[in-house]
Design a protein around this motif. Sequence first.
Motif, PDB file in Angstrom:
ATOM      1  N   GLN A 152     -11.487  49.395 -14.025  1.00 10.39           N
ATOM      2  CA  GLN A 152     -10.037  49.425 -14.306  1.00 10.39           C
ATOM      3  C   GLN A 152     -10.046  49.858 -15.707  1.00 10.39           C
ATOM      4  O   GLN A 152     -10.453  49.518 -16.542  1.00 10.39           O
ATOM      5  N   LEU A 184      -6.672  49.568 -17.559  1.00 12.67           N
ATOM      6  CA  LEU A 184      -6.064  48.527 -18.347  1.00 12.67           C
ATOM      7  C   LEU A 184      -5.454  47.590 -17.505  1.00 12.67           C
ATOM      8  O   LEU A 184      -5.480  47.904 -16.336  1.00 12.67           O
ATOM      9  N   SER A 185      -5.209  46.285 -18.097  1.00 16.29           N
ATOM     10  CA  SER A 185      -4.453  45.271 -17.241  1.00 16.29           C
ATOM     11  C   SER A 185      -3.069  45.198 -17.751  1.00 16.29           C
ATOM     12  O   SER A 185      -3.051  44.769 -19.012  1.00 16.29           O
ATOM     13  N   THR A 229      -0.494  43.306 -17.032  1.00 16.58           N
ATOM     14  CA  THR A 229      -0.331  41.960 -17.191  1.00 16.58           C
ATOM     15  C   THR A 229      -0.787  41.267 -18.594  1.00 16.58           C
ATOM     16  O   THR A 229      -0.454  40.499 -19.065  1.00 16.58           O
ATOM     17  N   ASP A 230      -2.097  41.809 -18.787  1.00 15.64           N
ATOM     18  CA  ASP A 230      -2.741  41.274 -19.837  1.00 15.64           C
ATOM     19  C   ASP A 230      -2.341  41.720 -21.250  1.00 15.64           C
ATOM     20  O   ASP A 230      -2.164  41.187 -22.163  1.00 15.64           O
ATOM     21  N   ILE A 231      -2.276  43.063 -21.156  1.00 16.49           N
ATOM     22  CA  ILE A 231      -1.685  43.773 -22.352  1.00 16.49           C
ATOM     23  C   ILE A 231      -0.002  43.369 -22.782  1.00 16.49           C
ATOM     24  O   ILE A 231       0.370  43.188 -23.785  1.00 16.49           O
ATOM     25  N   ASP A 232       0.784  43.383 -21.574  1.00 19.35           N
ATOM     26  CA  ASP A 232       2.252  43.500 -21.954  1.00 19.35           C
ATOM     27  C   ASP A 232       2.720  42.678 -20.639  1.00 19.35           C
ATOM     28  O   ASP A 232       3.580  43.457 -19.873  1.00 19.35           O
ATOM     29  N   PRO A 233       2.784  41.574 -20.646  1.00 17.55           N
ATOM     30  CA  PRO A 233       3.518  40.655 -19.628  1.00 17.55           C
ATOM     31  C   PRO A 233       4.777  40.916 -19.324  1.00 17.55           C
ATOM     32  O   PRO A 233       5.226  40.793 -18.287  1.00 17.55           O
ATOM     33  N   TYR A 288       6.296  43.810 -16.296  1.00 19.78           N
ATOM     34  CA  TYR A 288       6.596  43.571 -14.878  1.00 19.78           C
ATOM     35  C   TYR A 288       7.970  42.988 -14.650  1.00 19.78           C
ATOM     36  O   TYR A 288       8.449  42.791 -13.412  1.00 19.78           O
ATOM     37  N   THR A 333      -3.903  52.924 -13.050  1.00 21.71           N
ATOM     38  CA  THR A 333      -4.575  51.885 -13.744  1.00 21.71           C
ATOM     39  C   THR A 333      -6.153  51.390 -13.257  1.00 21.71           C
ATOM     40  O   THR A 333      -6.983  50.945 -13.954  1.00 21.71           O
ATOM     41  N   GLN A 336      -6.598  49.531 -10.677  1.00 22.70           N
ATOM     42  CA  GLN A 336      -6.331  47.979 -10.559  1.00 22.70           C
ATOM     43  C   GLN A 336      -7.515  47.601  -9.700  1.00 22.70           C
ATOM     44  O   GLN A 336      -7.463  48.202  -8.559  1.00 22.70           O
TER      45      GLN A 336
END
Length: 157
Positions: free
Chosen positions: A12, A14-15, A17-21, A24, A150, A152
């Motif tokens: 992966q 980048l995530s 949701t982890d970086i910029d919740p 979404y 990404t 995922q």
Amino acid sequence: MSTIESRPHATQRLSVTDIDPEAYKGMLAIEKYVHAGDLESKTLHLLKIRASQINGCAYCLDMHTTESRKDGEDQRRLDVLAAWREASSWFSEAEQAVLEFTEEVTLIGKGGVSDAVWARVKASYSENQIIRLLMAISAINTWNRLAISTHQELAPL
């Protein structure tokens, strides 16, 4: 001209949701809108799975086939969904219209949505439902692009 590289063991990148919740929030609002309408969940599952098949999104295929089975979808219909035309007797006229509509919207650059497909969808769904179908198809195509871009990760087996 670009080609898609094979990435069977890609990690992966980048995530989101982890970086910029917050990223979404708009997408989740679209999903809330789509699911607040009167479209059957079975229909929404089928269109999400079909678009994800076309786009090659393993993450979304795993998620939506799992959800579809939990909601009572027959595994055999899921097994033949990519070849729904050959198994058309297993899908209602309205479902066939949605699947064809999903394909043309997902592959919009190949000629848009034909008048015949539009008429077929309009024969089975109200204008408000068509708007929700368009929003659902647009959303799953965006989700597919986010997951594929990404890399995922799938949940472990």
